[in-house]
Design an enzyme around this catalytic site. Structure first.
Site, PDB file in Angstrom:
ATOM      1  N   HIS A  16     -37.780 -21.075   3.789  1.00  0.00           N
ATOM      2  CA  HIS A  16     -38.985 -20.656   4.853  1.00  0.00           C
ATOM      3  C   HIS A  16     -39.273 -21.117   5.810  1.00  0.00           C
ATOM      4  CE1 HIS A  16     -40.428 -24.984   3.519  1.00  0.00           C
ATOM      5  NE2 HIS A  16     -41.185 -24.450   4.363  1.00  0.00           N
ATOM      6  N   ASP A  50     -35.548 -20.818  -2.527  1.00  0.00           N
ATOM      7  CA  ASP A  50     -35.657 -21.536  -1.332  1.00  0.00           C
ATOM      8  C   ASP A  50     -35.485 -22.430  -0.630  1.00  0.00           C
ATOM      9  OD1 ASP A  50     -38.132 -21.422   0.729  1.00  0.00           O
ATOM     10  OD2 ASP A  50     -39.282 -23.362   0.164  1.00  0.00           O
ATOM     11  N   GLY A  81     -43.253 -30.077   9.141  1.00  0.00           N
ATOM     12  CA  GLY A  81     -42.175 -30.126  10.060  1.00  0.00           C
ATOM     13  C   GLY A  81     -41.167 -30.815   9.620  1.00  0.00           C
ATOM     14  N   ASN A  82     -41.130 -31.720   8.006  1.00  0.00           N
ATOM     15  CA  ASN A  82     -39.689 -31.884   6.893  1.00  0.00           C
ATOM     16  C   ASN A  82     -38.829 -30.945   6.070  1.00  0.00           C
ATOM     17  OD1 ASN A  82     -41.669 -35.332   7.067  1.00  0.00           O
ATOM     18  ND2 ASN A  82     -39.204 -35.331   7.364  1.00  0.00           N
ATOM     19  N   SER A  83     -39.853 -30.173   6.354  1.00  0.00           N
ATOM     20  CA  SER A  83     -38.943 -28.746   5.365  1.00  0.00           C
ATOM     21  C   SER A  83     -37.727 -28.713   5.615  1.00  0.00           C
ATOM     22  CB  SER A  83     -39.891 -27.245   5.411  1.00  0.00           C
ATOM     23  OG  SER A  83     -40.938 -27.707   5.226  1.00  0.00           O
ATOM     24  N   GLY A  87     -30.775 -11.042 -21.400  1.00  0.00           N
ATOM     25  CA  GLY A  87     -31.818 -10.039 -21.475  1.00  0.00           C
ATOM     26  C   GLY A  87     -32.794 -10.253 -22.060  1.00  0.00           C
ATOM     27  N   VAL A  88     -33.759 -11.307 -22.509  1.00  0.00           N
ATOM     28  CA  VAL A  88     -34.761 -11.129 -23.559  1.00  0.00           C
ATOM     29  C   VAL A  88     -35.629 -11.705 -22.662  1.00  0.00           C
ATOM     30  CG1 VAL A  88     -33.053 -12.178 -25.712  1.00  0.00           C
ATOM     31  CG2 VAL A  88     -34.375 -14.228 -23.667  1.00  0.00           C
ATOM     32  N   ILE A 112     -39.215 -14.325 -23.115  1.00  0.00           N
ATOM     33  CA  ILE A 112     -40.018 -15.110 -24.152  1.00  0.00           C
ATOM     34  C   ILE A 112     -41.158 -15.715 -24.372  1.00  0.00           C
ATOM     35  CG2 ILE A 112     -37.519 -16.091 -24.011  1.00  0.00           C
ATOM     36  CD1 ILE A 112     -37.533 -17.782 -21.410  1.00  0.00           C
TER      37      ILE A 112
END
Length: 535
Positions: free
Chosen positions: A117, A147, A219-221, A277-278, A280
């Protein structure tokens, strides 16, 4: 703990002095100084050079210039305004939007990790180093589900880098250090502890966040969360904040998840996840009791995807996966995450519960495509949910959850699995089938004949007993059943007639069970397992 320690330091010298006086020995005066926690200056100084600021710019098209101001004819400003707006109309209608985030160098050759992001939709990405130098960055790959993004710069000489540590070794209460670019203040260092682990904040299908009280702000992202050995054990991603600033609740993607993602982005430019492919759903206490498996655990298989890796076995509807590739499955999201991280095309050991007994089987995973999910999850046995639709990376001022950049998540609309035809009664042609009222769970049921299929739009492949009405206030209503649903099995026994359903439920209640274990199909044939309390 700190108060007691200080008290002990105060009391101990007094005791020693008293002893010296008692034995007639004069001790030399000892001067003590109050000290804070051990400094992390040496650790921080060796890491600051590897943490960078990420500056991005993006062209945003303006929606319109608005009406021209009305200037009196002959006014000295008339020509000025006409020239100004004429130039705007003929010029570029796009404007530049800039943003700041953080990142860190993981390879001296110029590979840099940050959040998706931070750089999403950016036209230009610039990396600013601790010495003030700047380099243009190229996007190597990105993974929206976690992310994470990987960038590449071309440095004139090898860069200072850091390495990933093992977040699985971290414990609640361990000290951690965050370095980043909060509010554009590059190279800011904060220290805290790990407050919790394995947090699910509905950011995506593979949530397993580290929670920390180290200050994380806008800003820490994309910045690193270090252990006290200087290893990266998390990537700072989101905060909970009603004000936009840190209140001591921050979240970081653990390296046990991130390291493999970054490695794949570096090698392939994309992620390559496993696919089982299940469909749940969680194992509720009622389901666990109905199946006689003890405590609720694992992931319950409610459907098999056609054409998927296990379409022909060895996993079947009704199985409960309790261990996958040697890793315990406590809840459904564990299976989703572990399957995605597992090897593709290699036989893997899986432990399932079937008929109340453990069985060991081997499965070979396929590759997860962009429009698929490792396993579809059915929340509370009511509705099939695609994990990537459960919520986007928290980017802002949704009720409290934000990324450190202040953007807001696209929260999914609440859905309780109910529908407007909850209490729908059967049409006239369906009433001719003489529905049977099943009072134990509160439904009216009938034979699934051609008329019922036409009335409810039920596929030819679906077999069982159709629900024609839900009694108001019943347990079936509480569990989200509705008219048009089909009861396929009761207690793992196939149902053909309404009388068979009634007899089976009565028999189960007579055995002392408190819930009836039903396999329910919707009109398309999608299955889910529901434990309905027996009234």
């Amino acid at each position: 703990m700190t108060t007691n320690a200080r008290a002990m330091r105060t009391i101990l010298p007094a005791f020693l002095i008293g002893s010296a006086v008692a034995f007639g020995t004069v001790g030399a005066p000892h001067q003590s100084f109050a000290q804070g926690p051990e400094s992390v200056a040496d650790l921080a100084s060796g890491l600051l050079g590897a943490v960078v600021n990420i500056s991005t710019s993006q062209s945003v098209k303006e929606e319109g210039n608005g009406p021209l101001p009305q200037v009196p004819e002959g006014s000295p400003f008339q020509e000025l305004f006409e020239d100004f707006y004429k130039n705007r109309e003929g010029g570029d209608s796009n404007s530049k939007v800039n943003s700041l985030g953080s990142g860190f160098v993981i390879d001296p050759t110029g590979f840099i990790v940050t959040n998706n992001h931070v750089i999403e939709n950016a036209d230009d990405i610039e990396v600013i180093f601790s010495d003030g130098s700047k380099l243009k960055a190229k996007l190597i790959g990105t993974d929206t589900k976690t992310d994470l993004s990987l960038l590449k710069v071309e440095p004139p000489e090898p860069l200072t880098s850091v390495k990933f540590g093992d977040s699985r070794k971290m414990r609640i209460g361990d000290w951690v250090m965050a370095i980043g670019n909060p509010f554009g203040l590059g190279g800011s260092v904060t220290v805290g502890i790990i407050s919790a682990s394995g947090r699910n904040i509905n950011a995506g299908p593979y949530d397993n966040f580290i929670q920390t009280d180290a200050a994380i702000n806008k800003g820490n992202s994309g910045g690193p969360l270090f252990n006290m050995s200087g290893e990266v054990i998390g990537i700072n991603t989101a905060i909970i904040s009603p004000s936009g600033g840190s209140i001591g609740i921050g979240f970081a993607v653990p390296t046990e998840l991130a390291a493999n993602i970054v490695s794949q982005l570096k090698e392939f430019g994309e992620t390559r996840r496993g696919w089982l492919g299940v469909r749940i759903q969680p194992v509720s206490d009622e389901v666990a009791e109905s199946l006689k498996i003890g405590r609720a655990r694992g992931a319950l298989i409610s459907g098999i995807v056609e054409g998927g890796p296990v379409e022909k076995g060895p996993i079947a509807v009704g199985d409960i996966i309790v261990k996958f590739d040697g890793k315990a499955i406590s809840e459904t999201r564990d299976l989703t995450r572990i399957v995605a991280e597992s090897a593709i095309g290699t036989p893997l050991d899986v432990v399932i519960l079937r008929d109340g007994k453990e069985q060991n089987v081997k499965v070979t995973l396929g590759r997860l495509e962009d429009d698929e999910v490792a396993s579809n999850e059915t929340e509370d046995g009511q509705q099939s949910v695609e994990p990537e639709d459960e919520g986007q990376a928290p980017d802002g001022d949704a009720p409290d959850l934000q990324t450190p950049d202040g953007q807001s998540p696209d929260a999914p609309a609440p859905d309780d699995g109910q529908s407007d035809d909850q209490n729908q009664t059967a049409p006239a042609e369906q009433k001719a089938a003489a529905p049977v009222t099943e009072g134990l769970i509160g439904v009216e049921i009938a034979v699934l004949d051609d008329a019922a299929r036409k009335s409810y739009g039920i596929a030819e492949s679906v077999e069982g007993v159709v629900i024609t009405r839900i009694l108001p206030g019943s347990k079936a209503e509480d569990k989200g059943l509705k008219a048009g649903d089909v009861i396929v099995e009761v207690a793992q026994e196939f149902m053909k007639t309404p009388q068979q359903v009634a007899e089976k439920l009565t028999s189960i209640k007579g055995e002392g069970r408190r819930s009836g274990y039903l396999m329910i199909a919707d009109k398309e044939g999608n299955l889910r397992l529901v434990a309905v309390p027996l009234e």
